[in-house]
Scaffold this active site. Structure first.
Site, mmCIF file in Angstrom:
data_model
loop_
_atom_site.group_PDB
_atom_site.id
_atom_site.type_symbol
_atom_site.label_atom_id
_atom_site.label_comp_id
_atom_site.label_asym_id
_atom_site.label_seq_id
_atom_site.Cartn_x
_atom_site.Cartn_y
_atom_site.Cartn_z
ATOM 1 N N GLY A 129 0.654 -1.298 -0.027
ATOM 2 C CA GLY A 129 -0.166 0.057 -0.071
ATOM 3 C C GLY A 129 0.765 1.137 0.056
ATOM 4 O O GLY A 129 0.330 2.362 0.539
ATOM 5 N N GLU A 155 1.012 -2.334 -12.800
ATOM 6 C CA GLU A 155 0.053 -1.816 -11.538
ATOM 7 C C GLU A 155 -1.106 -2.375 -11.351
ATOM 8 O O GLU A 155 -2.137 -1.956 -10.780
ATOM 9 C CB GLU A 155 0.043 -0.098 -11.919
ATOM 10 N N TYR A 188 15.123 13.311 -9.083
ATOM 11 C CA TYR A 188 14.226 13.116 -7.833
ATOM 12 C C TYR A 188 14.222 14.346 -7.174
ATOM 13 O O TYR A 188 15.015 15.054 -6.720
ATOM 14 C CB TYR A 188 14.532 11.899 -7.021
#
Length: 499
Positions: A129, A258, A420
């Site tokens: 999650g 996904e 990033y």
């Protein structure tokens, strides 16, 4: 996993008074008014599953492995992006599944998909999650309920082929569990993303994860030699050799999918010998450009260590340094050296390594203090990185005003690298709307500058529009055709990935 934040509640961190004062002075951060919702305050929708569906699911996996209680539903609501956490702190559980189903075998997964497809019940494959792009938040409309398919019971090391250096592992293993099982045999995956403590192997594959040691070990999709997948139309075995010229490599239909095309129930993964030790070193470069050039040379000369990470001036300054900090981690042989940089020794790199999984806890503390903290990442070829870096930074500054934008390079290839970004700003009166507007501008800047919308976080719901623009109408047609072929009723993670 904390329901409204990251990780172990016992490891939650607070902010020192001087940090709170700095946030107020530099960014205008003010403490939020009111208290966040408690667990019992979360508003859940009425469960929609019919008695027939519930009975069918219980007959497949056992009554104890079908949970409809509030605790299970809340803990399977959304992922761990800052917008996800803000909604949970507001008590908004509107995206909660109607039930959580925990299958214990490939056969049980297949049977769950069969029933849910026949009854048009949406199924969200759920590992740790930890998605930060809406990857476990399905669309409900048009479905007779939503089920979270939690793979935690699929947690075995099935077999090891030490001659071929392959291990078959199940998708519910979290990063530390997998490493413990492999380390006992003197082996390692070498895959350590920031989500490592809580994310699962299945999630790594489904999102095409990149770990902090990707310079030496590669991305997770580089490690996958074979897959067993359950789909609504049948079981699928992929990968029988290290490489093949027998048509396109269909493993890559599943890697990065996904959970929208099928549920991974087993993986054959490349493993490496566990190194005797990991060594650390650090360097200070005079500029981000100089550090990037040094990284490019190492990548193109194929002399990369296991870990190579370069922070820009802002990220280095926030960490207490000057210039641009490069962290180097290597496992045997000689470490790289840089003639045009200052050698700092191992201490800064060791300090980074010790705290590398703590960033999400700091984010939670900043949110509690009234700041919005979020990340986004992209990648481009070396020649395009400077333009991409400036475009994203300027877009975020224009959208947010008083903001801190930090960036680092941490995943390298001969032809390019990833960027990033970490963003810190005041939450304001409507932090969700404020961040969504800024994210839209940054995503637009990524596309115009020639970057990819995601290097390793995935597409989820948040990036679908940008992904559609990136792959074009032909690519969108291909994705929809795959979805229709493998999932004709569209039950798997609806609204995620496929434009």
């Amino acid at each position: 996993m904390l329901w409204s934040g990251w990780g172990d509640p016992g490891r939650a961190t607070g902010l020192a008074p001087d940090v709170l004062e700095l946030l107020a002075e530099a960014l205008g951060v003010t403490p939020p008014t009111g208290e966040p919702a408690g667990f019992g305050d979360v508003r859940l929708p009425e469960a929609d599953l019919s008695p027939f569906v519930l009975a069918s699911l219980r007959s497949i996996v056992g009554a104890e492995s079908v949970r409809t209680d509030a605790d299970a539903r809340i803990r399977h609501t959304r992922g761990k992006s800052t917008p996800d956490l803000l909604r949970m702190r507001m008590g908004d559980g509107s995206d909660a599944p109607d039930a959580v189903v925990l299958p214990g075998s490939h056969h049980e997964v297949s049977e769950v998909l069969r029933v849910c497809s026949a009854e048009r019940v949406a199924v969200v494959p759920f590992g740790g999650g930890t998605s930060v792009v809406g990857g476990v938040t399905p669309l409900r409309e048009g479905f007779a309920g939503v089920v979270a398919l939690d793979v935690r019971r699929l947690d075995r090391l099935v077999s090891v082929d030490e001659e071929s250096m392959l291990a078959e592992l199940q998708p519910g293993l979290r990063g530390p569990q997998a490493e413990e099982l492999l380390n006992a045999r003197g082996l390692t995956l070498g895959h350590f993303p920031q989500s490592w403590e809580y994310a699962t192997l299945g999630g790594f594959a489904a999102a095409r994860s990149s770990g902090q040691a990707s310079a030496g070990y590669g991305r997770f999709d580089d490690m996958v030699e074979g897959l067993t997948v359950a789909t609504p139309v049948g079981d699928w075995e992929l990968g029988r050799a290290p490489r093949s010229a027998a048509g396109p490599d269909l493993r890559h239909v599943v890697l990065g999918s996904e959970g929208a095309f099928g549920v991974i129930t087993s993986m054959r993964l490349r493993v490496r010998r566990l190194p005797a030790r990991r060594n650390w070193d650090a360097w200070r470069f005079p500029s981000f450009a100089a550090g990037r050039d040094a990284m490019r040379v190492l990548a193109q000369e194929r002399r990369l260590p296991a870990v190579l990470r370069l922070s820009d001036e802002t990220e280095t300054m926030i960490g207490g340094g000057s210039g641009c900090l490069m962290v180097v981690g290597w496992e045997g042989g000689e470490p790289p050296t840089f003639a045009d940089a200052g050698h700092l020794g191992p201490e800064p790199a060791e300090r980074w390594a010790e705290g590398r999984f703590g960033g999400p806890y700091l984010r939670d503390a900043l949110i509690a203090a009234g700041a919005t903290v979020e990340t986004l990442e992209t990648a481009a070829h070396w020649s395009g990185l400077p333009r991409l870096y400036e475009a994203v930074r300027l877009a975020l500054e224009a959208a947010l005003g008083r903001v801190i934008v930090m960036c680092h390079v941490s995943h390298l290839y001969e032809t390019g690298a990833s960027l990033y970004f970490t963003v810190v700003t005041a939450a304001g009166d409507d932090p969700l709307a404020r961040w969504e507007a800024a994210k839209a501008k940054a995503s637009e800047a990524i596309g115009l500058a020639g970057g990819t919308i995601s290097h390793h976080h995935g597409v989820g719901r948040d990036h679908r529009a940008a992904y559609a623009a990136e792959i074009g109408p032909v690519g969108v047609g291909v994705m929809r055709a795959i979805k229709k072929s493998l999932d004709p009723m569209g039950i798997l993670n609806p609204g995620v990935l496929v434009p």
